[in-house]
Design a protein around this motif. Structure first.
Motif, mmCIF file in Angstrom:
data_model
loop_
_atom_site.group_PDB
_atom_site.id
_atom_site.type_symbol
_atom_site.label_atom_id
_atom_site.label_comp_id
_atom_site.label_asym_id
_atom_site.label_seq_id
_atom_site.Cartn_x
_atom_site.Cartn_y
_atom_site.Cartn_z
ATOM 1 N N PRO A 204 0.831 -1.209 0.000
ATOM 2 C CA PRO A 204 0.000 0.000 0.000
ATOM 3 C C PRO A 204 0.866 1.259 0.000
ATOM 4 O O PRO A 204 1.872 1.342 0.712
ATOM 5 N N GLY A 205 0.490 2.213 -0.841
ATOM 6 C CA GLY A 205 1.219 3.475 -0.907
ATOM 7 C C GLY A 205 2.402 3.484 -1.836
ATOM 8 O O GLY A 205 3.045 4.515 -2.005
ATOM 9 N N VAL A 206 2.701 2.340 -2.467
ATOM 10 C CA VAL A 206 3.854 2.236 -3.366
ATOM 11 C C VAL A 206 3.371 1.725 -4.727
ATOM 12 O O VAL A 206 2.654 0.737 -4.807
ATOM 13 N N SER A 207 3.782 2.393 -5.799
ATOM 14 C CA SER A 207 3.451 1.976 -7.161
ATOM 15 C C SER A 207 4.727 1.909 -7.987
ATOM 16 O O SER A 207 5.761 2.477 -7.606
ATOM 17 N N ALA A 208 4.642 1.227 -9.124
ATOM 18 C CA ALA A 208 5.834 1.053 -9.957
ATOM 19 C C ALA A 208 5.427 0.844 -11.407
ATOM 20 O O ALA A 208 4.302 0.452 -11.709
ATOM 21 N N ARG A 230 3.146 10.536 -5.770
ATOM 22 C CA ARG A 230 3.930 11.136 -6.853
ATOM 23 C C ARG A 230 3.761 10.359 -8.149
ATOM 24 O O ARG A 230 3.762 10.920 -9.239
ATOM 25 N N PHE A 231 3.632 9.038 -8.004
ATOM 26 C CA PHE A 231 3.585 8.172 -9.186
ATOM 27 C C PHE A 231 2.428 8.532 -10.109
ATOM 28 O O PHE A 231 2.594 8.591 -11.335
ATOM 29 N N VAL A 232 1.259 8.781 -9.547
ATOM 30 C CA VAL A 232 0.078 8.991 -10.390
ATOM 31 C C VAL A 232 0.204 10.246 -11.257
ATOM 32 O O VAL A 232 -0.374 10.314 -12.348
ATOM 33 N N THR A 233 0.969 11.228 -10.794
ATOM 34 C CA THR A 233 1.121 12.460 -11.575
ATOM 35 C C THR A 233 2.285 12.389 -12.557
ATOM 36 O O THR A 233 2.382 13.226 -13.466
ATOM 37 N N ARG A 234 3.158 11.369 -12.413
ATOM 38 C CA ARG A 234 4.360 11.298 -13.248
ATOM 39 C C ARG A 234 4.441 10.005 -14.063
ATOM 40 O O ARG A 234 5.457 9.748 -14.703
ATOM 41 N N LYS A 235 3.367 9.229 -14.057
ATOM 42 C CA LYS A 235 3.394 7.905 -14.697
ATOM 43 C C LYS A 235 3.811 7.987 -16.160
ATOM 44 O O LYS A 235 4.639 7.203 -16.629
ATOM 45 N N ASP A 236 3.249 8.914 -16.906
ATOM 46 C CA ASP A 236 3.588 9.037 -18.329
ATOM 47 C C ASP A 236 5.055 9.437 -18.511
ATOM 48 O O ASP A 236 5.731 8.952 -19.424
ATOM 49 N N GLU A 237 5.536 10.300 -17.634
ATOM 50 C CA GLU A 237 6.947 10.703 -17.677
ATOM 51 C C GLU A 237 7.849 9.496 -17.417
ATOM 52 O O GLU A 237 8.857 9.292 -18.114
ATOM 53 N N PHE A 238 7.482 8.691 -16.422
ATOM 54 C CA PHE A 238 8.273 7.500 -16.103
ATOM 55 C C PHE A 238 8.293 6.530 -17.284
ATOM 56 O O PHE A 238 9.340 5.963 -17.620
#
Length: 254
Positions: A204-208, A230-238
């Protein structure tokens, strides 16, 4: 026994393609069962007479590619691990600069992983510089069904192999962990894109997000792991950054 092992070793060295193919089949069968197999179980798995399996196993023991278990049974030996370690060292040396640059650019944790013992295994990492960051222990093995790198690595297997590895009911680690039918459906999509996501399916709280990195020593995965906020706002960048790194590492291996 020493004479038999020497005879089998000579057969393995000089017997040609057929013996090499049989030895490879035996090692694959052992690789699929890290706990080890008896001679009878190996013979059944590879469809060879037990006497043939025994001769090849004896030769592989000489080279320390297979080792005997206490009591009965066999498993892959330490020499194979040494070869894998050396191969990973080559992969890390090729990928290191790209992965370090990726981690520095994104400020997030970057992980290079592979399949080991039917789990995903971290072999190199770059720790993110953000105050709130995810730290993946080096050498850590994690379940493949609930991680981005695990799913992208599973996509290199057939559905039948995935079901055999995971069993019909993989452990549910969080509320978001996928059941097997949904996982197989997602893996079909991953095969087309080479990209996999972990939406708090392991922690929970961690995405990849992970990208498949084919290598001569088998599939590897490069992942960006971050707190979900942070992940949800930067997913496309990642995703774009991972695709660029995959292409860069591929060119450096060419």
């Amino acid at each position: 026994m020493s004479v038999e092992k020497d005879k089998a070793a000579e057969e393995l060295r000089s017997g040609g393609i057929q013996v090499i193919a049989r030895a490879s089949a035996i090692m694959r069968a052992l690789g699929a069962q890290p706990q080890g197999l008896s001679l009878a179980a190996i013979a059944q798995a590879v469809g060879l007479p037990r006497s043939t399996v025994q001769r090849i196993i004896a030769a592989l023991e000489v080279e320390k590619l297979v080792e005997a278990l206490p009591g009965s049974g066999y498993r892959l030996g330490p020499a194979l691990g040494e070869l894998i370690h050396q191969a990973h060292g080559d992969i890390i040396s090729i990928a290191r600069q790209s992965l370090e640059d990726l981690g520095e650019t994104l400020g997030e944790t970057v992980v290079l992983s592979c399949i080991r013992g039917q789990q995903t295994h971290a072999i190199f990492r770059v720790i993110g510089e953000n105050e709130l960051r995810v730290v993946i222990p080096l050498g850590r093995s994690m379940p493949m069904h609930a991680t981005a790198d695990g799913k992208v690595l599973l996509s290199t297997l057939t559905d039948d192999s995935i079901v055999q590895w995971l069993t019909p009911a993989p452990q549910k680690l969080t509320a978001n962990t996928l059941a097997l039918p949904a996982l197989l459906e997602q893996i079909t999509q991953i095969r087309g894109t080479g990209i996999a996501l972990d939406n708090e399916e392991h922690t929970p709280g961690v995405s990849a997000i992970s990208v498949l990195l084919p290598t001569l020593m088998g599939p590897h995965a490069v992942s960006v792991v971050a707190p979900t906020a942070r992940f949800v706002t930067r997913k496309d960048e990642f995703r774009q950054a991972l695709e660029a790194v995959r292409d860069a590492i591929g060119q450096s291996r060419a």
